[in-house]
Design a protein around this motif. Sequence first.
Motif, mmCIF file in Angstrom:
data_model
loop_
_atom_site.group_PDB
_atom_site.id
_atom_site.type_symbol
_atom_site.label_atom_id
_atom_site.label_comp_id
_atom_site.label_asym_id
_atom_site.label_seq_id
_atom_site.Cartn_x
_atom_site.Cartn_y
_atom_site.Cartn_z
ATOM 1 N N GLY A 34 7.984 37.399 41.897
ATOM 2 C CA GLY A 34 7.176 36.616 42.827
ATOM 3 C C GLY A 34 7.992 35.607 43.596
ATOM 4 O O GLY A 34 7.954 35.574 44.838
ATOM 5 N N ILE A 35 8.769 34.785 42.879
ATOM 6 C CA ILE A 35 9.568 33.790 43.589
ATOM 7 C C ILE A 35 10.791 34.427 44.242
ATOM 8 O O ILE A 35 11.362 33.865 45.174
ATOM 9 N N GLY A 36 11.163 35.620 43.775
ATOM 10 C CA GLY A 36 12.219 36.361 44.453
ATOM 11 C C GLY A 36 11.798 36.756 45.864
ATOM 12 O O GLY A 36 12.577 36.643 46.824
ATOM 13 N N MET A 93 2.050 32.029 36.002
ATOM 14 C CA MET A 93 1.209 33.210 35.904
ATOM 15 C C MET A 93 0.101 33.047 34.867
ATOM 16 O O MET A 93 -1.024 33.481 35.067
ATOM 17 N N PHE A 94 0.423 32.414 33.725
ATOM 18 C CA PHE A 94 -0.493 32.418 32.586
ATOM 19 C C PHE A 94 -0.985 31.012 32.256
ATOM 20 O O PHE A 94 -0.223 30.048 32.300
ATOM 21 N N GLY A 121 0.944 30.761 41.958
ATOM 22 C CA GLY A 121 0.795 31.744 40.890
ATOM 23 C C GLY A 121 -0.663 32.003 40.544
ATOM 24 O O GLY A 121 -1.585 31.411 41.122
ATOM 25 N N THR A 122 -0.872 32.876 39.582
ATOM 26 C CA THR A 122 -2.227 33.299 39.218
ATOM 27 C C THR A 122 -3.073 32.154 38.674
ATOM 28 O O THR A 122 -4.247 32.001 39.029
ATOM 29 N N HIS A 123 -2.491 31.329 37.784
ATOM 30 C CA HIS A 123 -3.283 30.271 37.151
ATOM 31 C C HIS A 123 -3.875 29.289 38.163
ATOM 32 O O HIS A 123 -5.094 29.075 38.175
ATOM 33 N N TYR A 139 0.614 20.109 46.693
ATOM 34 C CA TYR A 139 -0.094 21.228 47.301
ATOM 35 C C TYR A 139 -0.146 22.404 46.335
ATOM 36 O O TYR A 139 0.754 22.585 45.514
ATOM 37 N N ILE A 140 -1.205 23.205 46.468
ATOM 38 C CA ILE A 140 -1.339 24.438 45.701
ATOM 39 C C ILE A 140 -1.470 25.594 46.679
ATOM 40 O O ILE A 140 -2.286 25.542 47.609
ATOM 41 N N ILE A 141 -0.642 26.607 46.484
ATOM 42 C CA ILE A 141 -0.731 27.823 47.299
ATOM 43 C C ILE A 141 -1.598 28.824 46.537
ATOM 44 O O ILE A 141 -1.340 29.125 45.363
ATOM 45 N N LEU A 142 -2.615 29.340 47.202
ATOM 46 C CA LEU A 142 -3.570 30.242 46.567
ATOM 47 C C LEU A 142 -3.290 31.687 46.975
ATOM 48 O O LEU A 142 -3.146 31.998 48.152
#
Length: 205
Positions: A34-36, A93-94, A121-123, A139-142
């Motif tokens: 993901g971050i890659g 993620m979790f 991430g997912t969480h 900030y949160i990226i959704l």
Amino acid sequence: MIKKVLLIWPYTEQRLISDKVLLYKPTTVRFPLGIGYLAAYLEPEYEVEILDLTAERPTAKVMGDKVRWGLSDDEIKQRIEASGAHVIGISQMFSYMDTIVRKLFRMIKEIDPKIVTIWGGTHPTVMPLECVACEDVDYIILGEGERPLKELLRRLNADEGLQNMKSIAYRDKSGTAVINNERLWIDNLDSHVRPARHKVDMNIY
């Protein structure tokens, strides 16, 4: 002006309830795709660094009443300070890693309150209201992160507001949570970037 971005994959930690915990392998060390992808997507416009806190020391180490698979707090602080990053993003993620990630954000703000902190991430995507209340996160990226993260950085550099921006959660000047669940997707996956594996030492994987 935002020029340097640090993307972090968290360490793993468990309570030391018995010596048997030392035999656990709670996570498999593998390149954080993901971050890659995020690094590769941002790279033409920003200097981007990836820091995989687990992969750099994947063996179990007792730290007080916990066992950690990953770098120590002091090592993490040193790496953050050395990065010179203007923005630090953490991918989670979790949900069981919530305490770890919040601790990392607190650590970042203690090092330098001016560093812009971003949670992805997912969480945080499925629990944005709970996560946006964290005072150490700006900030949160959704959802899918590439386009909204680049758009957020562009707006911050241009000193533009975030009105009508999709795929983002944040607190406004009054402290009220703003959550926009409309999505910014990659339009054409066939033309999408490949993960920036050159940003890490692949031998550790």
